[in-house]
Design a protein around this motif. Structure first.
Motif, mmCIF file in Angstrom:
data_model
loop_
_atom_site.group_PDB
_atom_site.id
_atom_site.type_symbol
_atom_site.label_atom_id
_atom_site.label_comp_id
_atom_site.label_asym_id
_atom_site.label_seq_id
_atom_site.Cartn_x
_atom_site.Cartn_y
_atom_site.Cartn_z
ATOM 1 N N LYS B 167 0.835 -1.206 0.000
ATOM 2 C CA LYS B 167 0.000 0.000 0.000
ATOM 3 C C LYS B 167 0.870 1.258 0.000
ATOM 4 O O LYS B 167 0.530 2.253 -0.643
ATOM 5 C CB LYS B 167 -0.932 -0.003 1.211
ATOM 6 C CG LYS B 167 -2.022 -1.052 1.092
ATOM 7 C CD LYS B 167 -2.954 -1.039 2.285
ATOM 8 C CE LYS B 167 -3.974 -2.168 2.120
ATOM 9 N NZ LYS B 167 -4.902 -2.248 3.258
ATOM 10 N N GLN B 169 3.836 1.433 -1.341
ATOM 11 C CA GLN B 169 4.350 1.551 -2.717
ATOM 12 C C GLN B 169 3.292 2.119 -3.650
ATOM 13 O O GLN B 169 3.572 2.987 -4.475
ATOM 14 C CB GLN B 169 4.785 0.186 -3.241
ATOM 15 C CG GLN B 169 6.087 -0.313 -2.660
ATOM 16 C CD GLN B 169 6.597 -1.522 -3.440
ATOM 17 O OE1 GLN B 169 6.720 -1.491 -4.663
ATOM 18 N NE2 GLN B 169 6.875 -2.597 -2.746
ATOM 19 N N ALA B 170 2.077 1.607 -3.526
ATOM 20 C CA ALA B 170 0.993 2.101 -4.378
ATOM 21 C C ALA B 170 0.795 3.595 -4.166
ATOM 22 O O ALA B 170 0.645 4.362 -5.120
ATOM 23 C CB ALA B 170 -0.302 1.342 -4.078
ATOM 24 N N GLU B 176 -3.749 9.327 -6.180
ATOM 25 C CA GLU B 176 -5.176 9.421 -6.464
ATOM 26 C C GLU B 176 -5.778 8.029 -6.645
ATOM 27 O O GLU B 176 -6.832 7.711 -6.100
ATOM 28 C CB GLU B 176 -5.394 10.263 -7.722
ATOM 29 C CG GLU B 176 -6.822 10.670 -7.932
ATOM 30 C CD GLU B 176 -6.968 11.589 -9.139
ATOM 31 O OE1 GLU B 176 -6.939 12.813 -8.925
ATOM 32 O OE2 GLU B 176 -7.095 11.099 -10.266
ATOM 33 N N MET B 177 -5.070 7.182 -7.407
ATOM 34 C CA MET B 177 -5.558 5.821 -7.618
ATOM 35 C C MET B 177 -5.599 5.063 -6.294
ATOM 36 O O MET B 177 -6.543 4.328 -6.016
ATOM 37 C CB MET B 177 -4.651 5.098 -8.626
ATOM 38 C CG MET B 177 -5.200 3.772 -9.111
ATOM 39 S SD MET B 177 -6.751 3.942 -10.005
ATOM 40 C CE MET B 177 -7.793 2.778 -9.139
ATOM 41 N N ALA B 178 -4.577 5.257 -5.482
ATOM 42 C CA ALA B 178 -4.552 4.581 -4.182
ATOM 43 C C ALA B 178 -5.776 4.968 -3.359
ATOM 44 O O ALA B 178 -6.434 4.110 -2.759
ATOM 45 C CB ALA B 178 -3.267 4.938 -3.431
ATOM 46 N N SER B 179 -6.126 6.253 -3.381
ATOM 47 C CA SER B 179 -7.278 6.675 -2.582
ATOM 48 C C SER B 179 -8.569 6.078 -3.146
ATOM 49 O O SER B 179 -9.470 5.720 -2.393
ATOM 50 C CB SER B 179 -7.367 8.206 -2.521
ATOM 51 O OG SER B 179 -7.760 8.731 -3.763
ATOM 52 N N LEU B 180 -8.648 5.923 -4.469
ATOM 53 C CA LEU B 180 -9.840 5.313 -5.070
ATOM 54 C C LEU B 180 -10.015 3.867 -4.618
ATOM 55 O O LEU B 180 -11.129 3.346 -4.591
ATOM 56 C CB LEU B 180 -9.753 5.347 -6.604
ATOM 57 C CG LEU B 180 -10.112 6.651 -7.292
ATOM 58 C CD1 LEU B 180 -9.966 6.503 -8.802
ATOM 59 C CD2 LEU B 180 -11.528 7.091 -6.943
ATOM 60 N N LEU B 181 -8.901 3.204 -4.314
ATOM 61 C CA LEU B 181 -8.998 1.812 -3.870
ATOM 62 C C LEU B 181 -9.314 1.713 -2.381
ATOM 63 O O LEU B 181 -9.510 0.618 -1.867
ATOM 64 C CB LEU B 181 -7.689 1.070 -4.161
ATOM 65 C CG LEU B 181 -7.284 0.971 -5.620
ATOM 66 C CD1 LEU B 181 -5.994 0.179 -5.759
ATOM 67 C CD2 LEU B 181 -8.385 0.328 -6.455
ATOM 68 N N GLY B 182 -9.317 2.850 -1.693
ATOM 69 C CA GLY B 182 -9.597 2.815 -0.264
ATOM 70 C C GLY B 182 -8.350 2.767 0.597
ATOM 71 O O GLY B 182 -8.434 2.540 1.793
ATOM 72 N N ILE B 183 -7.183 2.965 -0.025
ATOM 73 C CA ILE B 183 -5.944 3.027 0.761
ATOM 74 C C ILE B 183 -5.905 4.387 1.466
ATOM 75 O O ILE B 183 -6.067 5.414 0.809
ATOM 76 C CB ILE B 183 -4.710 2.856 -0.158
ATOM 77 C CG1 ILE B 183 -4.710 1.452 -0.769
ATOM 78 C CG2 ILE B 183 -3.421 3.113 0.610
ATOM 79 C CD1 ILE B 183 -3.660 1.237 -1.842
ATOM 80 N N PRO B 184 -5.746 4.395 2.789
ATOM 81 C CA PRO B 184 -5.721 5.678 3.506
ATOM 82 C C PRO B 184 -4.424 6.431 3.227
ATOM 83 O O PRO B 184 -3.423 6.259 3.922
ATOM 84 C CB PRO B 184 -5.846 5.281 4.979
ATOM 85 C CG PRO B 184 -5.424 3.864 5.047
ATOM 86 C CD PRO B 184 -5.606 3.242 3.692
ATOM 87 N N VAL B 185 -4.457 7.260 2.198
ATOM 88 C CA VAL B 185 -3.240 7.898 1.686
ATOM 89 C C VAL B 185 -2.557 8.768 2.739
ATOM 90 O O VAL B 185 -1.341 8.703 2.913
ATOM 91 C CB VAL B 185 -3.586 8.721 0.426
ATOM 92 C CG1 VAL B 185 -2.419 9.603 0.024
ATOM 93 C CG2 VAL B 185 -3.953 7.787 -0.713
#
Ligand code: ATP
Ligand code: MG
Lengths: 244, 291
Positions: B167, B169-170, B176-185
């Motif tokens: 996460k 690394q992502a 932005e993509m990470a946040s779309l997946l639900g990763i708490p940026v």
């Protein structure tokens, strides 16, 4: 039953207003296609739904509850998964890791998610041989498959797909749309954005046409096709037809 | 030959410190696309925390170490919230200026609290070192090398073999993509800052007994580490480690065989040569492909 309701949505980028008062509904279990030419505001609408941009006015109701101005992380936890324009596969992660991270909206350890990612290859057999390849090494079609598989890992009730056919060879486009039909068959609601009107409507239960940030019309796919004037203006344009 | 082996040992020891600080640069750069110019001050602050705890308050060394690490975690947190977070949607320039400001603030706050006098921090071990054949292995350098190996191995495991590492690394590849997946940026970036403050701090604590603990130690280590990241190929973890080690070895040999006063000059000579002939660094191509 209405799963997603957009009411009088206005979205601005600074001074520029990209969506001016859009109202539309997506019923549960259906594939709804949003058509429109370049710059019509299709991606902006999806970005407002998934929380990437806060609406200036209007409301977005998911399952009856307002999600306008929720964060992207909150929206995907509620069950809306957004596969954005341009695929956005993580270039430095493997295919399998990309897909696993699609489940970041729910709990589950690496072991469980890894197994779920492996199961996902049944729906996407074309990318199974590349499971350990890094994202940047994939072709456009393979990246699109990874992006959709990753979006499905969220187990969404509503899947937002932004131009999944863009820049792909016709055979690959066919494969992508077969997958969209299969996703619908399994009971996931899909809001599909397309410029490719023929393909976009071929899988749809309902279609909307967006023009310069406004809803131009909506109807069942055959109604949209049946209307000669509409076909000439929005659907049958040489560009769209050539891309099928 | 014996002397060369001895120098190689010392060079690897000092290079390991540069490598640790360089890792801090790389991690924050990958997570936020910004160079943290206060990375060296993390090392300096940690060394002063050690002096306060172990020397002034005479606490046990291990307890001082834990307190210093706790302090660094807190500093990383405050640094993220105060220096980076308010500017996260701006371009890189305001953020860089903000980190330069933080670096000046940390150096001068330490100066105000502690005065300009360089301090001495004893090493971790009572025994100064051991003789192995022709080479004398200084215990502090042995510790530096051992800790660096452990940290690099840990970091590899953490980033490559845990879900949270993926996460992180992502997040560093596409926020932005990470946040779309639900990763708490925001939380991922917080973790990155805390981790970078910790490895910078550990580097400072480890090198302090070899150098003097001074206000300037942060900027001189950071300059070398920055050179190491450029030599390695900016943004590349393996490159930062190899660049750091290479720099430590080069300056140690340069000082021994050519000139001691120009010790620091060799590092920058290598840097200039790299900037002219291979600006992408040793691993530059890999970075370019990833981008
Ligand atoms: N980040 C941005 N800043 C300013 N204006 C933007 C931004 N993104 C989009 N726009 C503008 O908003 C309008 C709608 O853009 P949008 O991307 O939603 O269109 P689209 O229907 O998705 O088009 P396409 O089919 O080309 O993807 C366009 O006029 C575009 O120029
Ligand atoms: Mg678009």
């Amino acid at each position: 039953m209405t799963l997603l309701a957009i009411k009088d949505l206005i979205v601005r980028y600074g001074e520029i207003e990209a969506v001016h008062g859009l109202t539309l509904d997506v019923d549960e279990g259906q594939v709804v296609t949003l058509l429109g030419s370049n710059g019509a505001g299709k991606s902006t609408t999806l970005r407002a739904i998934s929380g990437l941009i806060a609406p200036a006015a209007g409301d977005i109701l998911f399952d009856g509850k307002s999600i306008a101005a929720h964060s992207p992380e909150a929206v995907v936890r509620m069950g809306i998964s957004h596969v954005p324009e341009g695929r956005r596969v993580f270039p430095g992660l493997s295919v399998r890791e990309n897909i696993m991270l699609g489940a970041s909206n729910r709990s589950g350890g690496a072991g469980v998610l890894g197994r779920e990612a492996d199961e996902m290859f049944e729906l996407f057999p074309d990318i199974r041989p590349f499971r350990d390849a890094l994202g940047w090494t994939l072709s456009g079609g393979q990246q699109q498959m990874v992006a959709v598989a990753r979006g499905l890992m969220a187990k969404p009730r509503l899947l937002l797909l932004d131009e999944p056919s863009l820049g792909l060879a016709p055979v690959i486009v066919q494969a992508v749309f077969r997958i969209i039909s299969e996703i619908r068959r399994r009971g996931t609601t899909v809001l599909l954005v397309e410029q490719n009107a023929r393909m976009g409507l071929s899988v749809a239960d309902y279609g909307y046409v967006l023009e310069s940030g406004r809803l131009a019309l909506g109807g069942k796919p055959d109604e949209l096709w049946g209307n000669e004037a509409i076909r000439a203006a929005y659907l049958g344009g040489g560009q769209a037809a050539a891309r099928v | 030959m014996d002397i060369a082996l001895q120098l190689l040992f010392t060079g690897i020891g000092i290079g390991a410190v540069y490598a640790l600080v360089a890792l801090g640069f790389v991690l924050i750069f990958r997570a936020t696309n910004v160079v943290n110019f206060a990375q060296g001050e993390f090392s300096m602050v940690a060394a002063f925390l050690m002096v306060v705890c172990a020397v002034d308050l005479e606490l046990p060394y291990w307890l001082s170490f834990l307190i210093a690490l706790g302090g660094m975690a807190l500093l990383g947190m405050i640094f993220n919230l105060g220096v980076y977070y308010p500017l996260r949607h701006r371009s890189f320039l305001p953020v860089i200026i903000s980190t330069i400001g933080a670096s000046i603030f940390l150096a001068n706050a330490t100066l105000a609290l502690y005065g300009p006098q360089p301090q001495v921090l004893p090493g971790w071990f009572e025994t100064p070192g051991i003789q192995v054949g022709p080479v004398y292995l200084d215990s502090q350098y042995l510790l530096i090398i051992a800790v660096t190996i452990v940290l690099v191995a840990f970091q590899y495991w953490f980033f490559e073999h845990t879900l949270i590492g993926k996460k992180l690394q992502a997040t560093s590849q596409d926020k932005e993509m990470a946040s779309l997946l639900g990763i708490p940026v925001a939380r991922m970036i917080m973790i990155t800052f805390i981790y970078s403050a910790l490895i910078g701090g550990i580097a400072g604590i480890l090198v302090a007994p070899v150098l003097f603990v001074s206000i300037q130690m942060g900027s001189s280590i950071a300059l070398k580490a920055f050179a190491a990241t450029i030599i390695g190929g900016f943004g590349d973890v393996a490159g930062a480690i190899i660049g750091g080690l290479a720099l430590g070895i080069i300056e140690t040999f340069g000082a021994a065989y050519i000139s001691v006063p120009y010790k620091d000059g060799f590092a920058f000579l290598v840097l200039v040569l790299f900037l002219i002939f291979r600006p992408q660094g040793i691993f530059g191509e890999r970075v370019a492909e990833k981008a």
